[in-house]
Design an enzyme around this catalytic site. Structure first.
Site, PDB file in Angstrom:
ATOM      1  N   GLY A  22       0.798  -1.221   0.000  1.00 51.69           N
ATOM      2  CA  GLY A  22       0.000   0.000   0.000  1.00 51.69           C
ATOM      3  C   GLY A  22       0.831   1.271   0.000  1.00 51.69           C
ATOM      4  O   GLY A  22       0.274   2.376   0.042  1.00 51.69           O
ATOM      5  N   ASP A  23       2.149   1.139  -0.081  1.00 49.34           N
ATOM      6  CA  ASP A  23       3.019   2.307  -0.020  1.00 49.34           C
ATOM      7  C   ASP A  23       2.996   3.069  -1.347  1.00 49.34           C
ATOM      8  O   ASP A  23       3.286   2.507  -2.413  1.00 49.34           O
ATOM      9  CB  ASP A  23       4.452   1.862   0.302  1.00 49.34           C
ATOM     10  CG  ASP A  23       5.381   3.041   0.485  1.00 49.34           C
ATOM     11  OD1 ASP A  23       5.357   3.645   1.567  1.00 49.34           O
ATOM     12  OD2 ASP A  23       6.107   3.368  -0.467  1.00 49.34           O
ATOM     13  N   VAL A  24       2.674   4.353  -1.265  1.00 50.69           N
ATOM     14  CA  VAL A  24       2.557   5.166  -2.479  1.00 50.69           C
ATOM     15  C   VAL A  24       3.917   5.309  -3.168  1.00 50.69           C
ATOM     16  O   VAL A  24       4.007   5.300  -4.403  1.00 50.69           O
ATOM     17  CB  VAL A  24       1.968   6.550  -2.133  1.00 50.69           C
ATOM     18  CG1 VAL A  24       1.976   7.457  -3.350  1.00 50.69           C
ATOM     19  CG2 VAL A  24       0.542   6.407  -1.615  1.00 50.69           C
ATOM     20  N   LEU A  46       6.384   3.122  -3.216  1.00 50.70           N
ATOM     21  CA  LEU A  46       6.643   1.873  -3.927  1.00 50.70           C
ATOM     22  C   LEU A  46       5.823   1.814  -5.204  1.00 50.70           C
ATOM     23  O   LEU A  46       6.340   1.456  -6.279  1.00 50.70           O
ATOM     24  CB  LEU A  46       6.304   0.692  -3.011  1.00 50.70           C
ATOM     25  CG  LEU A  46       6.350  -0.698  -3.639  1.00 50.70           C
ATOM     26  CD1 LEU A  46       7.745  -1.041  -4.131  1.00 50.70           C
ATOM     27  CD2 LEU A  46       5.856  -1.749  -2.633  1.00 50.70           C
TER      28      LEU A  46
END
Length: 299
Positions: free
Chosen positions: A253-255, A257
């Site tokens: 969920g990391d933007v 990444l």
């Protein structure tokens, strides 16, 4: 005063200069200072202020030099050495990761460009959780600003040769702090509540890094973290990666990444979590390192 406290042996595939580039990525960082030689950080060990500089003057040994404070005793020196090894992930053999990365079209150029970069950890659980909480749904620059304000308001500090060095506050400092006080530092009410809840939990002994690491698996540690109000999958995965030494952590969920993969693959949109999981199948066991290197494509 410039006393060499001890030296640490360095593993293969460690490049201090590349790690310093990562440490130097934001001018808003408040917990250490970097220069061309190394990194300087303030520690408060048993109420004894220590200003430490890490350098790698030559060869494969890191020098740990005391700039200010009394020479620590054996137990404090052992704690400091362990902290530094965990900070730079010095006990890990990266050969399997580089072998994997060489065969991967996405990772191969990044692994070559940043060869010797280690996951720069956050060995203190409270600091790691706070940094993740502050970074929820905001850009990196604003997260740094929040950390800067929280540290200046509640952390310890040391002035030395015209510069002020800060240590992140311990959880016990927040025992009598009210939500409104943290909101005045631009934290949302939700983040303020979560920081105070985590501080109380750690200060009371209800949560610790040691206890999380003693659980049967990283997934079990994540489930424990997810029981805390305000801690979701992204935060728990981030803490697994930066604090719990878990190379399998993968914050889909990391933007950052998502943006890195979009940028490097030429996609016209961000990849979905399912697409990231599919992409990461060849990285099994090293998803956290793959993420860390992919982040370097952006910042």
């Amino acid at each position: 005063m410039n006393d060499l406290l001890f030296e640490l042996p360095l593993p293969e595939f460690f490049d201090f200069g590349v790690c310093l580039e990562y440490l130097n990525r934001s001018p808003l960082e408040c917990l250490y200072r970097t220069d061309q030689e190394g990194v300087t950080r303030y520690f408060n060990l048993d109420n004894q202020p220590l200003l430490i500089k890490l350098t790698v003057p030559a060869g494969n040994r890191m020098h740990v030099t005391l700039l200010h404070g009394d020479i620590p005793g054996p137990e404090a020196a052992e704690w400091l050495a362990r902290y530094i090894r965990e900070w730079f992930d010095l006990d890990r053999d990266l050969a399997p990761f580089y072998h994997l990365a060489q065969a991967d079209p996405l990772l191969a150029p990044l692994a070559e460009q940043h060869k010797g970069l280690r996951i720069v950890g956050i060995p203190d659980l409270f600091e790691a959780l706070c940094w993740a909480i502050l970074g929820q749904q905001v850009n990196l620059a604003f997260a740094y600003r929040l950390k800067q304000q929280l540290t200046a308001a509640y952390g310890g500090s040391l002035e030395w040769e015209g510069d002020v060095y800060y240590a992140f506050p311990g959880p016990e400092v927040f025992a009598d702090v009210q939500q409104e006080e943290l909101c005045a530092l631009q934290l949302t009410r939700s983040k303020a509540r979560t920081v105070l809840d985590v501080a109380a939990l750690i200060a009371s002994g209800g949560l610790s890094r040691e206890a999380l690491l003693a659980l049967p698996s990283p997934d079990a540690a994540e489930q424990r973290l997810l029981q805390i109000r305000g801690i979701g999958p992204w935060t728990s995965q981030y803490v697994r990666m930066r604090c719990l030494d878990d190379t399998t952590a993968f914050p889909v969920g990391d933007v950052g990444l998502q943006n890195a993969v979009k940028f490097l693959t030429g996609m016209d949109r961000k990849p979905t979590p399912a697409e990231l999981l599919k992409l990461a199948e060849p990285w099994r066991g090293w998803e956290a390192y793959a993420t860390f290197y992919l982040w370097r494509a952006l910042y």
